[in-house]
Scaffold this active site. Structure first.
Site, short mmCIF file in Angstrom:
data_model
loop_
_atom_site.label_atom_id
_atom_site.label_comp_id
_atom_site.label_asym_id
_atom_site.label_seq_id
_atom_site.Cartn_x
_atom_site.Cartn_y
_atom_site.Cartn_z
N LYS A 189 0.75 -1.94 2.70
CA LYS A 189 -0.44 -2.30 2.01
C LYS A 189 -1.16 -1.47 2.86
CE LYS A 189 0.18 -7.03 3.89
NZ LYS A 189 -0.55 -7.33 2.51
N ARG B 77 6.94 -15.66 1.04
CA ARG B 77 7.66 -16.57 0.54
C ARG B 77 8.86 -16.93 0.29
NH1 ARG B 77 4.95 -14.61 -5.03
NH2 ARG B 77 3.41 -14.14 -3.99
N1 BES Z 1 -0.13 -12.12 4.06
C1 BES Z 1 -0.05 -11.70 3.01
C2 BES Z 1 -1.92 -12.85 2.02
C3 BES Z 1 -2.96 -12.97 2.76
C4 BES Z 1 -3.42 -11.70 2.80
C5 BES Z 1 -2.71 -13.38 3.78
C6 BES Z 1 -4.68 -11.42 3.22
C7 BES Z 1 -4.63 -13.14 4.87
C8 BES Z 1 -5.27 -12.62 4.22
C9 BES Z 1 0.78 -12.12 1.99
O1 BES Z 1 2.14 -11.59 2.35
C10 BES Z 1 1.11 -10.84 0.45
O2 BES Z 1 1.24 -9.56 1.53
N2 BES Z 1 0.62 -11.20 -0.33
C11 BES Z 1 0.69 -10.88 -1.32
C12 BES Z 1 1.81 -11.22 -2.83
C13 BES Z 1 1.71 -10.41 -3.47
C14 BES Z 1 2.20 -8.95 -3.27
C15 BES Z 1 2.66 -10.89 -4.82
C16 BES Z 1 -0.71 -10.45 -1.51
O3 BES Z 1 -1.76 -11.50 -1.81
O4 BES Z 1 -1.12 -9.85 -2.07
MN MN Z 2 2.33 -9.81 2.78
#
Ligand code: BES
Ligand code: MN
Ligand code: ZN
Length: 498
Positions: free
Chosen positions: A277, A351
């Site tokens: 990230k 997931r």
């Molecule tokens: N933990 C994150 C989602 C999240 C983002 C929770 C901001 C709380 C605040 C999750 O693991 C994630 O990174 N999701 C990605 C999925 C994508 C790579 C398909 C997302 O939502 O960008």
């Molecule tokens: Mn994630």
């Protein structure tokens, strides 16, 4: 330490409290005092002053005045209750919010507070009590040198009412247990990833269970996860020197009327893994275990309330880190149910751990599975920061929405569009872990649905938005962890006892 909650008679002269909180309603002709037990003269006196005091009746407004002669409280506080047209659920929400905002603003400067909103119905008393507990939250955190500046929470909340205290008792107990377990979930979410990681989270759950004769915790450590085929949890956790854990938390009452399975996402820190990230997005990722915190506390609340329903919580705990041992994009892992997954983005890790938890839960054929996870940024983009996305079977969704409404937690349904499913088709494995660019919350739901055992009713709660409050506190909601979901899960479980 838990707060004392009780009913106090409408004899305000006998009241001993630091602060007496009264309500201010917004009417068509301006603000006025909500019903209360003060003398007519006092009410008239305050009503005449409201305009000059700047009282508006707006939610979150709290004005403090010197105490009155006819009440034994040193300070009177005026709390905004919003529109005088609210009724039904809206009115209960306004009462919870106002009581919560007042207790949040008074915590740290008062020990004993009393609410006089002129209430006599048990559901209204429950809403005020629930808000008062939730708002009374001071996070000690991990301060060293500035420890002395930490203030004390309120010790006692009195609700002024003509109701028979015995009749109000179940409402007070429900409010206290929901409120305190939600606050415990917040504290877990707020713990930094340096201190809360899969092993310490699992240990915490095991120690907590020792307080309850009918709650048991089983911890699956790394080697066992690998041996027993939990490729999702083991895979996500393999990049960190702190190994993943699956904690199974079981509450079994005598003669259970149903069996509810709850699966919680417990990523104690989500760096994104090798699909790293950006720094700014990583900054709140200690909250990525909020689903597991809600599940653990909902199981504890069920035990506290002696709900006649068996509950099994699955805490899918892992730290998602990059590095030489971490999953690579294009790796293929084998999940608990035997399905293979091509991991194309290691940041879609939630997931993966959840799929293993859902598959294990399915093996026991529960009456229903709810899963709860801070799963997608897409859910936040769609619904904002105060509403969770709700996917899955329609009847279960409706039940979750009702459970959420009486907890003051908002859920909005989203469809599991079947045309999106083909985007999860992989060239090399049974399924891949990311889909197309659009509809990310739906795609994540479709992925999880694959792992739900045939014929088992299921719903998925995506709490990425409401789990963590980065903005200013409001109502009974503090900064950082909110504990969102805990109370909904408890109400949901209780709905199987009726
Ligand atoms: N933990 C994150 C989602 C999240 C983002 C929770 C901001 C709380 C605040 C999750 O693991 C994630 O990174 N999701 C990605 C999925 C994508 C790579 C398909 C997302 O939502 O960008
Ligand atoms: Mn994630
Ligand atoms: Zn995550």
């Amino acid at each position: 330490m838990s707060l004392s909650l009780s009913i106090h008679s409408t004899n305000l002269e006998a009241l001993e409290a630091d602060v007496l909180v009264l309500g201010v309603l917004k009417g068509s002709e301006g603000p006025y005092l909500a019903p209360n037990s003060l003398s007519e003269d006092s009410v008239e006196g305050i009503n005449e002053l409201l305009e000059a005091l700047g009282a508006s009746g707006d939610p979150d407004q709290l004005l403090r005045l010197p105490g009155l002669e006819d009440s034994g409280a040193g300070v009177v506080a005026l709390a905004g209750l919003g529109s005088d047209q609210a009724s039904g659920q809206e009115r209960l929400d306004a009462l919870r919010y106002a009581a919560g905002s007042a207790s949040r603003q008074l915590a740290g400067s008062a020990e004993e507070i009393a609410f006089d909103f002129g209430l006599s119905a048990a559901d209204e008393i429950e809403a005020v009590a629930h808000g008062a507990v939730l708002g009374n939250f001071i996070e000690e955190g991990l301060r060293g040198k500035t420890k002395d500046s930490i203030k004390e929470e309120i010790e006692s909340v009195l609700i002024i009412s003509s109701i028979d205290p015995e009749e109000a008792e179940p409402a007070l107990v429900q409010a206290l247990v929901l409120g305190e377990t939600t606050k415990d979930a917040r504290r877990l979410v707020n713990l930094p990833p340096s201190h809360l990681y899969p092993e310490t989270f699992g240990e915490f759950a095991a120690e907590l269970a020792e307080d309850y004769a009918n709650v048991e915790v089983e911890l699956f450590h790394y080697d066992r996860l690998v041996e027993e085929g939990f490729g999702g949890i083991a895979g996500v956790g393999q990049g960190s020197p702190r190994k993943p854990v699956l904690a199974v938390v079981k509450y079994v009452p005598e003669n259970p009327q149903a069996h509810v399975a709850l699966v919680g996402k417990g990523i104690t820190f989500d760096s994104g893994g090798n699909s790293l990230k950006p720094a700014a997005s990583m900054m709140t990722m200690k909250c990525d275990m909020a689903g597991a915190a809600a599940v653990l506390n909902a199981v504890v609340a069920s035990a506290e309330l002696e709900v006649p329903v068996a509950v099994t919580g699955y805490l899918c705990l892992a730290e998602n880190m990059p590095g030489g041992h971490a999953l690579r994009p294009e790796d293929v892992i084998t999940m608990r149910d035997g399905r293979t997954v091509e991991v194309l983005n290691t940041d879609a890790e939630g997931r993966l751990v959840m799929a293993d938890g859902i598959a294990l839960a399915s093996e026991t054929k529960p009456d229903v599975i709810l899963d709860i996870a801070t799963l997608t940024g897409a859910a936040m983009a769609a619904l904002g920061l105060r509403t969770a996305a709700l996917l899955g079977d329609e009847q279960i969704r409706e039940r979750v929405q009702v459970a959420g409404a009486s907890a003051g937690e908002s859920y909005w349904p989203m469809p599991l569009e079947s045309h999106l499913r083909k985007n999860l088709n992989s060239q090399v494995a049974d399924i891949k872990n990311i889909g197309s660019r659009y509809g990310g919350a739906l795609t994540a739901g479709l992925f999880l649905k694959e792992f739900v055992g045939e014929g088992i009713p299921w719903a998925h709660l995506d709490i990425a938005g409401p789990a963590f409050n980065e903005e200013a506190p409001y109502g009974y909601t503090p900064k950082e962890g909110t504990g969102f979901g805990t109370a909904t899960l408890v109400n949901f479980i209780q709905s199987y006892a009726k």
